[in-house]
Motif scaffolding. Structure first.
Motif, mmCIF file in Angstrom:
data_model
loop_
_atom_site.group_PDB
_atom_site.id
_atom_site.type_symbol
_atom_site.label_atom_id
_atom_site.label_comp_id
_atom_site.label_asym_id
_atom_site.label_seq_id
_atom_site.Cartn_x
_atom_site.Cartn_y
_atom_site.Cartn_z
ATOM 1 N N GLU A 160 28.986 52.132 32.465
ATOM 2 C CA GLU A 160 28.015 51.700 33.469
ATOM 3 C C GLU A 160 27.687 52.801 34.469
ATOM 4 N N LEU A 161 28.629 53.696 34.696
ATOM 5 C CA LEU A 161 28.456 54.704 35.747
ATOM 6 C C LEU A 161 27.908 56.030 35.239
ATOM 7 N N TRP A 162 28.112 56.324 33.957
ATOM 8 C CA TRP A 162 27.725 57.645 33.449
ATOM 9 C C TRP A 162 26.211 57.767 33.413
ATOM 10 N N PRO A 163 25.664 58.927 33.788
ATOM 11 C CA PRO A 163 24.202 59.069 33.854
ATOM 12 C C PRO A 163 23.524 59.267 32.504
ATOM 13 N N ARG A 164 24.268 59.256 31.441
ATOM 14 C CA ARG A 164 23.714 59.367 30.093
ATOM 15 C C ARG A 164 24.229 58.186 29.264
ATOM 16 N N PRO A 165 23.563 57.874 28.153
ATOM 17 C CA PRO A 165 24.060 56.802 27.276
ATOM 18 C C PRO A 165 25.466 57.118 26.763
ATOM 19 N N VAL A 166 26.304 56.098 26.695
ATOM 20 C CA VAL A 166 27.683 56.230 26.233
ATOM 21 C C VAL A 166 27.856 55.404 24.968
ATOM 22 N N LEU A 167 28.330 56.049 23.904
ATOM 23 C CA LEU A 167 28.588 55.369 22.641
ATOM 24 C C LEU A 167 30.088 55.139 22.461
ATOM 25 N N ASN A 168 30.431 53.985 21.916
ATOM 26 C CA ASN A 168 31.801 53.536 21.689
ATOM 27 C C ASN A 168 32.527 53.292 23.016
ATOM 28 N N PHE A 390 25.440 60.713 7.616
ATOM 29 C CA PHE A 390 25.209 61.638 8.720
ATOM 30 C C PHE A 390 23.827 61.421 9.337
ATOM 31 N N ALA A 391 22.843 61.109 8.502
ATOM 32 C CA ALA A 391 21.494 60.848 9.014
ATOM 33 C C ALA A 391 21.472 59.583 9.868
ATOM 34 N N ALA A 392 22.247 58.581 9.459
ATOM 35 C CA ALA A 392 22.317 57.345 10.243
ATOM 36 C C ALA A 392 22.979 57.608 11.592
ATOM 37 N N PHE A 393 24.012 58.440 11.605
ATOM 38 C CA PHE A 393 24.666 58.771 12.871
ATOM 39 C C PHE A 393 23.716 59.556 13.770
ATOM 40 N N ARG A 394 22.998 60.502 13.187
ATOM 41 C CA ARG A 394 22.011 61.266 13.951
ATOM 42 C C ARG A 394 20.946 60.340 14.520
ATOM 43 N N SER A 395 20.481 59.392 13.720
ATOM 44 C CA SER A 395 19.462 58.452 14.195
ATOM 45 C C SER A 395 19.984 57.603 15.350
ATOM 46 N N LEU A 396 21.270 57.231 15.276
ATOM 47 C CA LEU A 396 21.876 56.472 16.363
ATOM 48 C C LEU A 396 21.842 57.272 17.657
ATOM 49 N N LEU A 397 22.203 58.550 17.572
ATOM 50 C CA LEU A 397 22.189 59.404 18.762
ATOM 51 C C LEU A 397 20.779 59.525 19.336
ATOM 52 N N ILE A 398 19.817 59.788 18.465
ATOM 53 C CA ILE A 398 18.433 59.955 18.921
ATOM 54 C C ILE A 398 17.911 58.660 19.528
ATOM 55 N N ARG A 400 19.584 56.227 20.987
ATOM 56 C CA ARG A 400 20.165 55.981 22.312
ATOM 57 C C ARG A 400 19.583 56.925 23.358
ATOM 58 N N ALA A 401 19.397 58.190 22.966
ATOM 59 C CA ALA A 401 18.825 59.151 23.908
ATOM 60 C C ALA A 401 17.406 58.760 24.282
ATOM 61 N N GLU A 402 16.631 58.306 23.298
ATOM 62 C CA GLU A 402 15.238 57.929 23.574
ATOM 63 C C GLU A 402 15.161 56.640 24.376
ATOM 64 N N GLN A 403 16.096 55.726 24.166
ATOM 65 C CA GLN A 403 16.128 54.510 24.971
ATOM 66 C C GLN A 403 16.320 54.853 26.434
ATOM 67 N N ARG A 404 17.188 55.822 26.690
ATOM 68 C CA ARG A 404 17.413 56.249 28.088
ATOM 69 C C ARG A 404 16.143 56.840 28.664
ATOM 70 N N SER A 405 15.427 57.656 27.856
ATOM 71 C CA SER A 405 14.192 58.279 28.332
ATOM 72 C C SER A 405 13.146 57.234 28.691
#
Length: 410
Positions: A160-168, A390-398, A400-405
């Motif tokens: 909740e406090l971190w300024p970027r998306p947190v996974l796991n 690996f592509a699915a993991f990369r997509s997960l990262l992207i 989450r990052a885009e959701q934050r944006s």
């Protein structure tokens, strides 16, 4: 947040070193070079951490841990540049000290990709520096262990406090102990996971000495059992106990004070072979990573004889091809329930399929080894499947990052 500048020669990293092991490349010359660097500059933390990895791969655990401690006393943040430039995602992984099975093998998931990875090692919340490398996503990579549980629980507010998306979520990782996982996954239709009981050596000695019956100490328990030391992985110390005297022989080999015991389940298929599936759930979607087939109940991919049997490899290849529309469909509801109850963005499952069609769960964890190191000549079907993972993991990262944006713009 600002990037940390590191003038040292770059970190080689676990994934690159492990790949050389699979390719049967002698690591001794690399170890000699790293040793020379460390002797010339005791603050060369990259050399010390890589040397620790090589020592672990050489099964020199105690020396490896001392070397890692030296590295972490000098430096807490280690950088691995993206293999493909420019980097699409900047990933920061929160790591705990320990051996190669103590953290999610995050390097293996992003190897040879366009993901830049920074590893931040901590042993307490206070270890998180005020300035960390700029990143798009934070991934909690430290695994569940008795040592890590208090830290993971203390990190619970981080999401909740971190300024970027947190996974796991760290508090969810803390709940991955074998005894707790059995409790969380109970009563899922189509799933079997025998209760794991956490017991002490003193609890078991009266049974070993035949002073008390197993059922007197542990209700509803019966032989055969399986036993393993607390916090053990990769089958270390995992044995079948068929009679009380077996505990005595076991204790002579394993000096630990605490263990897990659970009921042994005979999960062999109609052909007499045992089959163990390693599956990862990425944002809830299941992906097969390997199928190990063996005549022995305790299966590890490296001891299952997969490299020696074209027939086994052909079956694994068929499993990879049909998994999404066959196995994953048969167990879709069960896998979805596991995902929902565990509440983790990235999760590994070791399991088997019982003759009656139920899913037998051996382990649910966030730090199972997932890799693409196997020989392409011997396992030509694996690269394509692991690239999907690996592509699915990369997509997960992207994602989450885009959701934050998006949220930042709202």
């Amino acid at each position: 947040m600002t990037d940390t500048k590191n003038p040292l020669p770059p970190l080689i990293g676990f994934a690159a070193l492990m790949r050389q092991v699979f390719e049967k490349i002698d690591l001794k010359p690399i170890a000699a070079e790293l040793t020379a660097r460390a002797e010339a500059d005791p603050h060369d933390a990259n050399a010390l951490l890589d040397l620790s990895t090589i020592l672990q791969l050489s099964l020199q655990h105690d020396l490896a841990m001392r070397m890692q401690a030296e590295a972490l006393s000098t430096q807490r943040i280690f950088r691995l540049s993206a293999a493909k430039q420019p980097a699409r995602i900047r990933l920061l992984a929160l790591m705990g000290a320990g051996d190669l099975l103590s953290n999610t093998p995050i390097e293996c998931l992003v190897e040879r990709s366009d993901i830049a990875l920074d590893l931040l090692y901590i042993s307490a919340v206070a270890d998180i520096p005020d300035q960390v490398p700029d990143h798009d996503v934070l991934f909690i990579a430290m695994g569940e262990s008795q040592e890590n549980i208090p830290l993971l629980q203390a990190l619970a507010p981080l999401r909740e406090l971190w300024p970027r998306p947190v996974l796991n979520a760290p508090q969810r990782i803390a709940e991955l102990s074998r005894d707790h996982t059995c409790h969380v996954l109970r009563n899922i239709q189509g799933v079997i996971m025998p209760p794991a009981l956490r017991v002490s050596r003193q609890d078991l000695l009266p049974i070993a000495n035949q002073q008390r019956a197993l059922s007197d100490c542990f209700a509803h328990s019966r032989f055969p059992l399986i036993i393993r030391p607390l916090d053990s992985h990769a089958g270390r110390g995992l044995q079948k106990i068929t009679q009380p005297i077996d505990f005595k022989d076991y204790f002579e080999t394993y000096p630990e004070d605490e263990f897990y015991i659970s009921q042994f389940v005979d999960y062999r298929s109609a052909d007499g072979q045992f089959r163990k599936y390693r599956i990862v759930l990425i944002d809830g979607k299941p992906f097969i990573c390997h199928l190990a087939i063996s005549s022995h109940w305790m299966i590890h991919y490296l001891n299952a004889g997969m490299a020696d049997s074209a027939e086994k490899r052909a079956e694994e290849a068929r499993c990879f091809t049909t998994f999404e529309h066959d196995f994953a469909q048969r167990h879709a509801l069960a896998l979805q329930q596991i995902y929902q109850r565990m509440g983790l963005d990235y999760l590994g499952i070791d399991c088997a399929e019982m003759p009656n069609g139920e899913l037998l769960i051996f382990e649910v964890d966030s730090n199972m080894i997932i890799h693409a190191f196997d020989s392409i000549e011997l396992f030509p079907y694996k690269a394509q499947q692991m690239n999907r993972v690996f592509a699915a993991f990369r997509s997960l990262l992207i994602d989450r990052a885009e959701q934050r944006s998006v949220h930042a713009c709202d």
